[in-house]
Design an enzyme around this catalytic site. Structure first.
Site, PDB file in Angstrom:
ATOM      1  N   GLY A  52     -35.241 -19.993 -81.643  1.00 40.42           N
ATOM      2  CA  GLY A  52     -35.774 -18.353 -82.069  1.00 40.42           C
ATOM      3  C   GLY A  52     -37.284 -18.095 -81.837  1.00 40.42           C
ATOM      4  O   GLY A  52     -37.259 -18.099 -80.566  1.00 40.42           O
ATOM      5  N   GLU A  53     -37.781 -17.153 -82.285  1.00 40.17           N
ATOM      6  CA  GLU A  53     -39.309 -17.391 -82.559  1.00 40.17           C
ATOM      7  C   GLU A  53     -40.259 -18.214 -83.718  1.00 40.17           C
ATOM      8  O   GLU A  53     -39.428 -17.306 -84.984  1.00 40.17           O
ATOM      9  CB  GLU A  53     -39.365 -15.640 -82.573  1.00 40.17           C
ATOM     10  CG  GLU A  53     -40.835 -15.014 -82.452  1.00 40.17           C
ATOM     11  CD  GLU A  53     -41.720 -16.297 -81.495  1.00 40.17           C
ATOM     12  OE1 GLU A  53     -40.827 -16.293 -80.224  1.00 40.17           O
ATOM     13  OE2 GLU A  53     -42.632 -16.886 -81.643  1.00 40.17           O
ATOM     14  N   SER A  54     -40.777 -19.144 -83.784  1.00 39.34           N
ATOM     15  CA  SER A  54     -40.788 -19.752 -85.175  1.00 39.34           C
ATOM     16  C   SER A  54     -41.568 -18.812 -85.367  1.00 39.34           C
ATOM     17  O   SER A  54     -42.347 -19.591 -87.184  1.00 39.34           O
ATOM     18  CB  SER A  54     -41.538 -20.675 -84.788  1.00 39.34           C
ATOM     19  OG  SER A  54     -42.906 -20.876 -84.240  1.00 39.34           O
ATOM     20  N   CYS A  84     -35.477 -26.404 -80.758  1.00 41.32           N
ATOM     21  CA  CYS A  84     -36.266 -25.276 -80.579  1.00 41.32           C
ATOM     22  C   CYS A  84     -37.743 -25.569 -81.287  1.00 41.32           C
ATOM     23  O   CYS A  84     -38.314 -25.631 -82.183  1.00 41.32           O
ATOM     24  CB  CYS A  84     -35.920 -24.392 -79.157  1.00 41.32           C
ATOM     25  SG  CYS A  84     -37.316 -23.572 -78.060  1.00 41.32           S
ATOM     26  N   ILE A 142     -36.052 -23.207 -73.228  1.00 41.56           N
ATOM     27  CA  ILE A 142     -35.689 -22.067 -73.170  1.00 41.56           C
ATOM     28  C   ILE A 142     -37.991 -22.356 -74.098  1.00 41.56           C
ATOM     29  O   ILE A 142     -38.004 -21.436 -75.039  1.00 41.56           O
ATOM     30  CB  ILE A 142     -35.166 -20.959 -74.151  1.00 41.56           C
ATOM     31  CG1 ILE A 142     -33.704 -20.415 -73.130  1.00 41.56           C
ATOM     32  CG2 ILE A 142     -35.962 -19.676 -73.804  1.00 41.56           C
ATOM     33  CD1 ILE A 142     -32.807 -20.732 -73.446  1.00 41.56           C
ATOM     34  N   ARG A 143     -38.525 -21.833 -73.501  1.00 44.11           N
ATOM     35  CA  ARG A 143     -39.686 -21.883 -73.909  1.00 44.11           C
ATOM     36  C   ARG A 143     -40.059 -22.572 -74.795  1.00 44.11           C
ATOM     37  O   ARG A 143     -40.341 -22.573 -75.838  1.00 44.11           O
ATOM     38  CB  ARG A 143     -39.942 -20.224 -74.963  1.00 44.11           C
ATOM     39  CG  ARG A 143     -40.433 -19.000 -73.422  1.00 44.11           C
ATOM     40  CD  ARG A 143     -40.950 -17.691 -73.341  1.00 44.11           C
ATOM     41  NE  ARG A 143     -40.405 -17.081 -74.851  1.00 44.11           N
ATOM     42  CZ  ARG A 143     -40.990 -16.625 -76.469  1.00 44.11           C
ATOM     43  NH1 ARG A 143     -42.268 -17.237 -76.557  1.00 44.11           N
ATOM     44  NH2 ARG A 143     -40.226 -16.570 -77.035  1.00 44.11           N
ATOM     45  N   HIS A 190     -32.024 -26.622 -76.573  1.00 34.59           N
ATOM     46  CA  HIS A 190     -30.907 -25.906 -77.309  1.00 34.59           C
ATOM     47  C   HIS A 190     -29.311 -26.276 -76.911  1.00 34.59           C
ATOM     48  O   HIS A 190     -28.855 -26.129 -76.073  1.00 34.59           O
ATOM     49  CB  HIS A 190     -30.656 -24.389 -77.144  1.00 34.59           C
ATOM     50  CG  HIS A 190     -32.169 -23.797 -77.193  1.00 34.59           C
ATOM     51  ND1 HIS A 190     -32.031 -22.617 -78.089  1.00 34.59           N
ATOM     52  CD2 HIS A 190     -33.099 -23.587 -76.781  1.00 34.59           C
ATOM     53  CE1 HIS A 190     -33.137 -22.471 -78.084  1.00 34.59           C
ATOM     54  NE2 HIS A 190     -33.500 -22.873 -77.631  1.00 34.59           N
ATOM     55  N   GLU A 192     -27.164 -25.886 -78.795  1.00 30.92           N
ATOM     56  CA  GLU A 192     -26.047 -24.952 -79.158  1.00 30.92           C
ATOM     57  C   GLU A 192     -24.774 -24.360 -78.395  1.00 30.92           C
ATOM     58  O   GLU A 192     -24.007 -23.504 -78.457  1.00 30.92           O
ATOM     59  CB  GLU A 192     -25.825 -24.354 -80.197  1.00 30.92           C
ATOM     60  CG  GLU A 192     -27.520 -23.426 -80.389  1.00 30.92           C
ATOM     61  CD  GLU A 192     -28.982 -23.471 -80.114  1.00 30.92           C
ATOM     62  OE1 GLU A 192     -29.005 -24.640 -80.305  1.00 30.92           O
ATOM     63  OE2 GLU A 192     -29.406 -22.731 -79.709  1.00 30.92           O
TER      64      GLU A 192
HETATM   65  N1  GLN Z   1     -41.563 -20.393 -78.123  1.00 34.26           N
HETATM   66  C1  GLN Z   1     -40.649 -20.220 -79.006  1.00 34.26           C
HETATM   67  C2  GLN Z   1     -41.312 -20.518 -80.852  1.00 34.26           C
HETATM   68  O1  GLN Z   1     -42.664 -20.672 -80.696  1.00 34.26           O
HETATM   69  C3  GLN Z   1     -40.075 -20.873 -79.520  1.00 34.26           C
HETATM   70  C4  GLN Z   1     -38.272 -21.138 -78.313  1.00 34.26           C
HETATM   71  C5  GLN Z   1     -37.080 -20.689 -78.783  1.00 34.26           C
HETATM   72  O2  GLN Z   1     -36.808 -20.764 -79.617  1.00 34.26           O
HETATM   73  N2  GLN Z   1     -36.475 -20.819 -77.728  1.00 34.26           N
HETATM   74  O3  GLN Z   1     -40.965 -20.350 -81.802  1.00 34.26           O
END
Ligand code: GLN
Length: 211
Positions: A52-54, A84, A142-143, A190, A192
């Site tokens: 997600g987004e940390s 991630c 993903i990023r 990921h 999942e």
């Molecule tokens: N770039 C996201 C972060 O810094 C991580 C990306 C992801 O979990 N797919 O949290």
């Protein structure tokens, strides 16, 4: 009744890829449970910190009063798997994080956030993982972060194969993307979303070992 054979594994459900983890855990013989409130940490035998987004997960964990009890549970040996953003949250040290960003920590690693580049630079690759039989795992990045540095107690489980980005040399070549330290497991990618349950199976086996 729950049993060590069907462990209860939480998925931190503040933001991110919660549903996919719950479904994959169920496929692996665990009972997956979303965790949003401190009380929902009780009775867990393991926890997944999703992608997600940390920075958002960090902030929400503080807003929901989950940070401190989660830290206590991790310090008490609760097995955890971070994918991630979850890897970032389990890392003791971050590079390229936001200045006010905190992690839960536990893994003696330094991760570089968004290391592979921006959203457009997301990619897929097959990764050989130590402890996962049956051939390489198809990994979706993903990023994603990568692991810059690991402490002594950390086992490197997987790296990006050389030339896996369009066959050309890339800064991603050889980067560490899967690690384990005791009851903590983390992947940059990921598992999942790919429909391959083997990384979750490894985690559920780690949980069963502990229970
Ligand atoms: N770039 C996201 C972060 O810094 C991580 C990306 C992801 O979990 N797919 O949290």
């Amino acid at each position: 009744m729950t049993s060590p054979m069907q462990p209860v594994v939480g998925v931190l459900a503040l933001q991110g890829e919660v549903r996919e983890h719950l479904a994959t855990l169920d496929r692996c013989g665990a009972l997956g449970r979303p965790v949003r409130r401190p009380g929902e940490l009780g009775g867990l035998q393991g926890i997944v910190i999703p992608g997600g987004e940390s920075t958002t997960i960090d902030k929400l964990s503080r807003a929901f009063g989950l940070r401190e009890p989660l830290l206590a549970a991790l310090a008490g040996g609760l097995p955890a798997f971070g994918s991630c953003a979850g890897m970032i949250l389990l890392a003791d040290r971050i590079m390229d994080g936001r200045s006010d960003q905190q992690t839960f920590g536990g893994l003696d690693i330094t991760v570089r956030r968004n290391a592979f580049g921006r959203q457009v630079d997301s990619f897929e690759s097959d990764i050989d993982l130590a402890g996962v039989a049956g051939g390489p795992v198809h990994a979706v990045f993903i990023r994603a972060p990568w692991v810059e540095q690991v402490g002594e107690g950390v086992e490197v489980l997987g790296r990006v194969a050389t030339g896996s980005r369009d066959g050309a040399p890339s800064p991603a070549d050889g980067r560490i993307v899967a690690v384990r330290q005791g009851a903590l497991l983390a992947t940059s990618f990921h598992p999942e979303v790919s429909g391959d349950p083997r990384v979750h199976q490894l985690f559920v086996a780690m949980v069963r070992e502990r229970s």
